[in-house]
Design a protein around this motif. Structure first.
Motif, PDB file in Angstrom:
ATOM      1  N   ASN A 144       1.840   3.193 -12.092  1.00 30.86           N
ATOM      2  CA  ASN A 144       0.403   3.035 -11.904  1.00 30.86           C
ATOM      3  C   ASN A 144      -0.280   4.363 -11.605  1.00 30.86           C
ATOM      4  N   ILE A 145      -1.443   4.534 -12.198  1.00 30.50           N
ATOM      5  CA  ILE A 145      -2.272   5.713 -11.961  1.00 30.50           C
ATOM      6  C   ILE A 145      -3.418   5.277 -11.048  1.00 30.50           C
ATOM      7  N   ASN A 146      -3.672   6.036 -10.006  1.00 27.53           N
ATOM      8  CA  ASN A 146      -4.726   5.660  -9.071  1.00 27.53           C
ATOM      9  C   ASN A 146      -5.490   6.904  -8.641  1.00 27.53           C
ATOM     10  N   TYR A 147      -6.504   6.663  -7.827  1.00 27.08           N
ATOM     11  CA  TYR A 147      -7.242   7.788  -7.264  1.00 27.08           C
ATOM     12  C   TYR A 147      -6.420   8.443  -6.161  1.00 27.08           C
ATOM     13  N   ARG A 148      -6.679   9.712  -5.911  1.00 30.55           N
ATOM     14  CA  ARG A 148      -6.049  10.405  -4.791  1.00 30.55           C
ATOM     15  C   ARG A 148      -6.582   9.854  -3.466  1.00 30.55           C
ATOM     16  N   ASN A 149      -5.869  10.203  -2.389  1.00 31.19           N
ATOM     17  CA  ASN A 149      -6.276   9.854  -1.019  1.00 31.19           C
ATOM     18  C   ASN A 149      -6.435   8.339  -0.830  1.00 31.19           C
ATOM     19  N   ARG A 150      -5.514   7.608  -1.435  1.00 27.51           N
ATOM     20  CA  ARG A 150      -5.471   6.154  -1.250  1.00 27.51           C
ATOM     21  C   ARG A 150      -4.084   5.737  -0.798  1.00 27.51           C
ATOM     22  N   THR A 151      -4.030   4.583  -0.130  1.00 27.43           N
ATOM     23  CA  THR A 151      -2.762   3.980   0.277  1.00 27.43           C
ATOM     24  C   THR A 151      -2.481   2.792  -0.623  1.00 27.43           C
ATOM     25  N   ILE A 152      -1.335   2.798  -1.248  1.00 26.32           N
ATOM     26  CA  ILE A 152      -0.922   1.694  -2.133  1.00 26.32           C
ATOM     27  C   ILE A 152       0.239   0.974  -1.466  1.00 26.32           C
ATOM     28  N   LEU A 153       0.121  -0.340  -1.304  1.00 22.38           N
ATOM     29  CA  LEU A 153       1.158  -1.154  -0.659  1.00 22.38           C
ATOM     30  C   LEU A 153       2.071  -1.753  -1.721  1.00 22.38           C
ATOM     31  N   LEU A 154       3.380  -1.590  -1.533  1.00 18.27           N
ATOM     32  CA  LEU A 154       4.331  -2.163  -2.487  1.00 18.27           C
ATOM     33  C   LEU A 154       4.222  -3.681  -2.503  1.00 18.27           C
ATOM     34  N   ASP A 155       3.906  -4.286  -1.353  1.00 18.46           N
ATOM     35  CA  ASP A 155       3.744  -5.734  -1.268  1.00 18.46           C
ATOM     36  C   ASP A 155       2.658  -6.243  -2.210  1.00 18.46           C
ATOM     37  N   ASN A 156       1.599  -5.426  -2.366  1.00 21.51           N
ATOM     38  CA  ASN A 156       0.476  -5.829  -3.210  1.00 21.51           C
ATOM     39  C   ASN A 156       0.641  -5.404  -4.659  1.00 21.51           C
TER      40      ASN A 156
END
Length: 545
Positions: free
Chosen positions: A304-316
């Motif tokens: 997945n590509i996302n914005y910087r300075n974000r938290t991505i949860l593996l659960d979600n």
């Protein structure tokens, strides 16, 4: 693996260098000595693993060399090559623990087998020595031992502990974990660079020698009031761009509060280290299953590509298979045609933002989008007869292209660079006079070289046919004729004002073939170079009188 060949016969050394397949044996460096003194000097300057030595040499023999090696404590496997089947030599070689005593003439296949065995013995010795060092290391550096455990457990994709092996590993290294302990992984990805003025890449960590210690301190401070304890921080890349924080559980944590802590971590890193990051928070897992959890976390990050300075949860995280729907390419092409840079960039940003909001910004979709936009820009440049593959080259382009799939910001940096460079260059090419002026400058500076349309195309990033066409349109003369006239003008000046030989002048103006130069010169001036020089000097003399 380094080898020293010591022999006073240069032919023997040359034969050994050429006829043994050293590369396949894993030998990195081959050093040569023609007497004992040179050999001793090389031992002092380089690590030597294998010595291949003659016995009878000037200034001392090979046995004396090996005795010196043993007294100095060098660990080396020695193969003696000799013409002498002398019992005393052989006995002394055995006493000095030589590896092999080989009688000349040399059969290279047999010698290569001997060298292989010697290399194997060196490697066994190295392994044994490493085992002793590691044992001492365990005692002196328990924290480093723990890190080594995590590193071998996590990083090696080709290796996985069974439950029994894991228990043995913990007991052997005296690490105070049990296989039932639970841990939580946090993957931290750094973006330690900035694009300055759309031209230069600025690296933020060039002087950050203690980055890891700073990061460790920040994490401990941010998570100090939570029911988890930082138990390891592993660099996953050598360039300070990816770390794995390993938390040991004291109690089952609340993942939503940990997500807030990750956001606080991001803000603190932004403020203290002046750098963007992304946080990928995994889920709690036992030690035995921890590696597979980290692997899933890395897969989620890569997918997945996302914005910087974000938290991505593996659960979600959902491994969502999104279908690529191309953007409005006709509208984007229109923006390029009208040189509407802002609308083009904004349209791309809105498209990507929409993908992120719908959790559809996966590698497949983003990669196809990147390809379509790149293709659109390249096609537009081709219509303008601009050579994109020459225009887009160099360190900045290579770096932005390589980083473009790491985040939305990185992809937009790459696309913005393509658009800005394209529009800037199209503005330049829209003025044909400017292009022709640059062509003339190039020819004026490089007339003595092999100037071709291909050279000009590489320099001006324009198609050769376009260059030739606009040049003739603006100048009323073809490129080749302009080049000839330039060369002839310089040649006339050199013939008039120097005493250089004509063949040298021919070389200076780009004609390596003297006869061809003479023919061209006469065609342009009606004189041979020699006649021109003679007439010009007569004219100068009469003017002076």
């Amino acid at each position: 693996m380094n080898v020293l060949i010591a022999d006073d016969d240069r032919f023997v050394i040359s034969a050994l260098e050429q006829k043994i397949d050293w590369i396949s044996l894993g030998v990195k460096n081959i050093y040569c000595a023609y007497n004992i003194r040179q050999a001793m000097k090389l031992f002092a300057e380089h690590p030597i693993d294998i010595l291949i030595s003659d016995i009878e040499m000037p200034q001392g023999n090979g046995l004396e060399l090996l005795a010196w090696i043993r007294s100095e404590g060098y660990k080396v496997q020695t193969i003696f090559l000799t013409n002498y089947a002398d019992f005393h030599y052989a006995q002394k070689a055995i006493e000095l623990q030589s590896f092999e005593y080989y009688l000349k003439p040399i059969e290279f296949e047999k010698l290569e087998l001997i060298i292989k065995k010697a290399i194997k013995k060196v490697r066994v010795g190295q392994q044994n020595e490493n085992v002793l060092k590691v044992g001492q290391y365990w005692q002196e550096n328990k924290e480093e031992v723990k890190e080594h455990f995590w590193s071998s457990h996590i990083k090696r994709s080709d290796f996985r502990f069974t439950l029994e092996e894991l228990q043995v590993e913990l007991e052997t290294k005296h690490i105070d974990y049990s296989v039932d302990d639970h841990f939580l992984p946090l993957l931290i990805e750094f973006f330690p660079y900035e694009l300055v003025d759309n031209k230069e890449i600025l690296y933020l960590f060039n002087h950050e020698g203690n980055l890891r210690n700073k990061l460790n301190s920040i994490i401990e401070t941010v998570f100090q009031n939570y029911t988890i304890q930082l138990d390891g921080l592993l660099p996953l890349q050598m360039n300070n761009e990816e770390y794995l924080a390993i938390f040991k559980l004291m109690q089952t944590p609340d993942l939503s509060s940990l997500s807030a802590a990750c956001n606080e971590l991001i803000e603190t890193v932004n403020h203290q280290l002046h750098c963007d990051i992304q946080c990928y928070l995994g889920t709690v897992e036992s030690l035995a299953q921890f590696k597979s959890r980290v692997t899933k976390l890395q897969a989620a990050r890569n997918e997945n590509i996302n914005y910087r300075n974000r938290t991505i949860l593996l659960d979600n995280h959902q491994n969502k298979t999104a279908k690529y729907i191309e953007p409005n390419l006709k509208l984007l092409e229109e923006y390029l045609l009208t040189e509407n840079r802002d609308s083009f960039i904004n349209r791309c940003q809105r498209y990507l933002h929409n993908l992120v909001d719908k959790s559809e910004a996966n590698q497949h979709v983003i990669s196809n989008f990147k390809i379509d936009i790149t293709q659109l820009i390249y096609t537009h440049l081709k219509k303008k007869e601009i050579l994109a593959h020459h225009l887009f080259q160099g360190k900045t382009f290579d770096f932005l292209h390589e980083q473009s799939m790491r985040s939305i910001e990185d992809l937009m940096n790459y696309l913005s660079y393509l658009v800005d460079v394209s529009l800037d260059y199209m503005k330049f090419t829209n003025s044909q006079k400017s292009v022709v002026h640059k062509i003339c400058d190039y020819i004026d500076q490089n007339y003595h070289e092999n100037v071709t349309r291909s050279n000009l195309a590489s320099t001006l990033y324009l198609s050769p046919d376009y260059i030739a066409r606009i040049f003739k349109k603006e100048m009323g003369i073809s490129l080749i004729n302009y080049l000839i006239k330039k060369r002839i003008e310089v040649a006339k000046d050199l013939l008039s004002n120097t005493d250089h030989p004509v063949h040298l002048i021919s070389d200076k103006v780009g004609y390596g073939n003297y006869s061809y130069f003479t023919r061209i010169f006469k065609k342009e001036t009606n004189y041979t170079p020699m006649d021109y020089r003679k007439n010009n000097k007569c004219l100068s003399k009469s003017l002076k009188q």
